[in-house]
Scaffold this active site. Structure first.
Site, PDB file in Angstrom:
ATOM      1  NE  ARG A   1      15.382   2.540  16.901  1.00  0.00           N
ATOM      2  CZ  ARG A   1      16.637   2.280  16.516  1.00  0.00           C
ATOM      3  NH1 ARG A   1      17.006   1.044  16.234  1.00  0.00           N
ATOM      4  NH2 ARG A   1      17.534   3.249  16.436  1.00  0.00           N
TER       5      ARG A   1
ATOM      6  CG  HIS B   1      20.300   1.673  21.104  1.00  0.00           C
ATOM      7  ND1 HIS B   1      20.122   2.694  20.182  1.00  0.00           N
ATOM      8  CD2 HIS B   1      20.111   0.509  20.406  1.00  0.00           C
ATOM      9  CE1 HIS B   1      19.850   2.172  18.991  1.00  0.00           C
ATOM     10  NE2 HIS B   1      19.836   0.866  19.100  1.00  0.00           N
TER      11      HIS B   1
ATOM     12  CG  ASP C   1      20.622  -6.538  22.666  1.00  0.00           C
ATOM     13  OD1 ASP C   1      20.478  -6.846  21.463  1.00  0.00           O
ATOM     14  OD2 ASP C   1      21.383  -5.633  23.042  1.00  0.00           O
TER      15      ASP C   1
ATOM     16  CD  GLN D   1      15.358  -0.745  19.732  1.00  0.00           C
ATOM     17  OE1 GLN D   1      15.921  -0.694  18.650  1.00  0.00           O
ATOM     18  NE2 GLN D   1      14.127  -1.229  19.879  1.00  0.00           N
TER      19      GLN D   1
END
Length: 314
Positions: A300, A135, A231, A138
C-alpha cells in the site's frame, strides 16, 4: 509511448489505461527497491499534501504519511473534526482553499461525489484513499503484489469471494477488466455487483482480453484460481446489517476447503485488511503459506508513494 501522469488526479481506475496502471505498479516496485537499498530521491521536496480522513484508517493513513515523508513532502492530517467539509463550508469552497495551500489532496470518506468535487474545484491532484464506491489505491497494491509473485498481471485468474457489491469488489473488477485478467466474483445473488458497472467492465474486458464471471457457486467459481481474495462482510457504516450479512455470506468463507477446491496448489490468498478472522476468512488460511496479506499491506505504501510521485513529483 511514454507515460506522463503529472497533474492527474487518481479517483478511480476507470480513468486510467492498462499502460498507466502498469506504469504505476512498476514505479512502485522501483521505489520499493530503492527504499530497501536506502536510496531516497526526495521527488516531492518542498511539496505539501493534505490528508483528509472522514473514515479511520491504518494502512492508508500510514502509507500516505510515510510515502510523503520518504520523498521529502510534508503531510498534514485533517480529520473530520479539523475541517468543516460539506457542513459549515461547502466541499467546493474547501477544495478551492486547500488547492491554494497544498500541492495534492488525499480523501478517505463516504462519498465518491465528494472526492470528485475536490478534484474538480481544488486545481491540484486529488487521490482517492477510499470511498463507499471505490478503493483504487488498494487495487494498485494488490496488482503490485501479484506482479511480484507471478511476474505478470495479465492472464491471472483472480477470484473475489464475499460481498460482490462493496467498494473492493467494484474496484477490483474495474482493475481486472482493464488489465486483462480472468476475473470471477462468487457471491450470493442478493449481493451481486451493480449491473451497470458489470456492463462497463465488460466493455473494458473486450479491449484487454479479460473475462468477467459472476456466480453464486463457490466450488465452481474458484476452480484453477491463482488468487482468492476476500474482504470484510460488514463495511464501515453498515454495522446494523451485521447479523443478516453474516448469515447470507457464511457459505462464501475462505477456508482450507475453498482453497483446496481450486485444484491449484499454488493459489495465493489476499485480503485488503483489516480481517475479521473466522468470519470471511479462517485463522488457518490467514496464517498459511498461501497468505500474502502482509506483503499487500506493505505495498500500500509503495504504490501510494508511486501515485504521489507520478502526479506531483519532480
Amino acid at each position: 509511448m511514454s507515460v506522463n501522469l503529472k497533474g492527474r488526479s487518481f479517483l478511480t481506475l476507470k480513468d486510467y489505461t492498462a499502460e498507466e496502471i502498469e506504469y504505476l505498479v512498476d514505479l512502485a516496485i522501483d521505489l520499493k527497491a530503492k527504499k530497501k537499498a536506502g536510496i531516497f530521491e526526495r521527488n516531492m521536496e518542498h511539496k505539501n499534501v493534505a490528508l483528509i480522513f472522514e473514515k479511520p484508517s491504518t494502512r492508508t493513513r500510514c502509507s500516505f504519511t510515510i510515502g510523503a515523508i520518504d520523498e521529502g513532502a510534508h503531510p498534514e492530517y485533517l480529520s473530520k473534526n479539523d475541517i468543516q467539509l460539506g457542513y459549515k463550508e461547502t466541499v467546493e469552497d474547501t477544495a478551492r482553499v486547500l488547492g491554494r495551500l497544498f500541492d495534492g489532496i488525499e480523501f478517505r470518506g463516504f462519498s465518491q461525489e465528494v472526492v470528485e468535487k475536490l478534484a474538480k474545484y481544488s486545481g491540484v491532484p486529488v487521490w482517492n484513499g477510499l470511498t463507499d464506491d471505490d478503493h483504487p489505491t488498494q487495487v494498485l497494491a494488490d496488482f503490485m503484489t501479484i506482479k511480484e509473485k507471478f511476474g505478470h498481471i495479465k492472464g491471472i485468474k483472480f477470484v473475489y469471494a464475499g460481498d460482490g457489491r462493496n467498494n473492493m469488489a467494484n474496484a477490483l473488477m474495474i482493475g481486472a477488466a482493464k488489465m486483462g485478467m480472468e476475473f470471477v466474483i462468487i457471491a450470493p445473488k442478493s449481493l451481486y455487483p451493480a449491473e451497470e458497472l458489470v456492463e462497463l467492465c465488460k466493455g473494458y474486458a473486450k479491449e484487454s482480453g479479460a473475462t468477467i464471471t459472476i456466480t453464486d457457486n463457490p466450488t465452481q467459481g474458484v476452480k484453477d484460481a491463482d488468487i482468492i481474495y476476500t474482504d470484510v462482510w460488514v463495511s464501515m457504516g453498515e454495522e446494523d446489517k451485521a447479523a443478516d450479512r453474516i448469515a447470507v455470506l457464511k457459505p462464501y468463507q475462505v477456508n482450507k476447503a475453498l482453497m483446496e477446491a481450486t485444484g491449484n496448489p499454488k493459489t495465493l490468498f489476499m485480503h485488503c485488511l483489516p480481517a475479521v478472522r473466522e468470519k470471511e476468512v479462517t485463522h488457518e488460511v490467514m496464517e498459511s503459506e498461501a497468505s500474502v496479506v502482509f506483503d499487500e499491506a506493505e505495498n500500500r505504501m509503495h504504490t501510494i508513494k508511486a501515485v504521489m510521485v507520478a502526479t506531483i513529483g519532480k
